[in-house]
Scaffold this active site. Structure first.
Site, mmCIF file in Angstrom:
data_model
loop_
_atom_site.group_PDB
_atom_site.id
_atom_site.type_symbol
_atom_site.label_atom_id
_atom_site.label_comp_id
_atom_site.label_asym_id
_atom_site.label_seq_id
_atom_site.Cartn_x
_atom_site.Cartn_y
_atom_site.Cartn_z
ATOM 1 N N GLY A 1 0.809 -1.214 0.000
ATOM 2 C CA GLY A 1 0.000 0.000 0.000
ATOM 3 C C GLY A 1 0.845 1.267 0.000
ATOM 4 O O GLY A 1 0.333 2.358 0.207
ATOM 5 N N HIS A 2 2.132 1.136 -0.240
ATOM 6 C CA HIS A 2 3.064 2.284 -0.157
ATOM 7 C C HIS A 2 3.899 2.354 -1.413
ATOM 8 O O HIS A 2 5.052 1.928 -1.421
ATOM 9 C CB HIS A 2 3.959 2.114 1.071
ATOM 10 C CG HIS A 2 4.687 3.361 1.465
ATOM 11 N ND1 HIS A 2 5.942 3.686 0.999
ATOM 12 C CD2 HIS A 2 4.340 4.357 2.302
ATOM 13 C CE1 HIS A 2 6.345 4.824 1.549
ATOM 14 N NE2 HIS A 2 5.387 5.244 2.325
ATOM 15 N N PHE A 3 3.443 2.846 -2.425
ATOM 16 C CA PHE A 3 2.173 3.469 -2.767
ATOM 17 C C PHE A 3 1.587 2.685 -3.933
ATOM 18 O O PHE A 3 2.355 2.182 -4.752
ATOM 19 C CB PHE A 3 2.393 4.934 -3.171
ATOM 20 C CG PHE A 3 3.029 5.777 -2.100
ATOM 21 C CD1 PHE A 3 2.278 6.242 -1.030
ATOM 22 C CD2 PHE A 3 4.384 6.071 -2.148
ATOM 23 C CE1 PHE A 3 2.862 7.027 -0.045
ATOM 24 C CE2 PHE A 3 4.969 6.858 -1.168
ATOM 25 C CZ PHE A 3 4.224 7.335 -0.122
ATOM 26 N N VAL B 1 7.386 2.310 -3.091
ATOM 27 C CA VAL B 1 8.577 2.951 -2.531
ATOM 28 C C VAL B 1 8.785 2.374 -1.135
ATOM 29 O O VAL B 1 7.835 2.300 -0.347
ATOM 30 C CB VAL B 1 8.392 4.493 -2.450
ATOM 31 C CG1 VAL B 1 9.585 5.147 -1.780
ATOM 32 C CG2 VAL B 1 8.161 5.081 -3.833
#
Length: 142
Positions: free
Chosen positions: A47-49, A54
């Site tokens: 979920g990042h991103f 990243v």
């Protein structure tokens, strides 16, 4: 010290997948030199991103901390020890770390006071500085 693989690293560190964030490590002239290749499948990238993975800065700090613990090794007194973060100072991020990057982590002991260790750390990708910090931790018997 010869290069350590994941099995040898797990003899020193209490971390286990998915939180073991070092693939290999070695001690060269008092400096811990470790690496981790970002596969793109890590839980922290989910979920990042979205559509732009990243490695979070806090994960880069954890990578530096784990590399730092290899400086100490495993005490041979028969006790179990766990390293606990006690502080981070002068933390900087200079370049993003993304899938397929191999981050090279270098840690050098600045000082030790009792069970407390103070370490200067850097992370590089392709010889480019991506993160740096001064980390302290306590090595406590369980």
């Amino acid at each position: 010290m010869a290069k350590l693989g994941k099995e040898q690293i797990m003899e020193i560190l209490p971390h286990r997948p998915p939180m073991l964030l070092i693939d290999e490590g070695e001690l060269l002239d008092g400096v811990s030199v470790c690496n981790y290749t970002v596969s793109g499948n890590e839980f922290f990238l989910q979920g990042h991103f979205p559509n732009n993975p990243v490695v979070p800065g806090v994960i880069q700090c954890e990578m530096m901390a784990q590399a730092s613990c290899l400086l100490i090794g495993k005490p041979n007194d028969g006790k179990q020890y766990t390293p606990y973060f006690t502080g981070m100072e002068k933390v900087k991020f200079k370049r993003k770390v993304v899938p397929d990057d191999c981050i090279i982590l270098k840690s050098e002991l600045i000082k030790q006071k009792g069970v407390f260790y103070f370490v200067k750390c850097t992370g590089h990708v392709n010889d480019e500085l991506c993160c740096s910090a001064e980390i302290s931790f306590a090595l406590l018997a369980e």
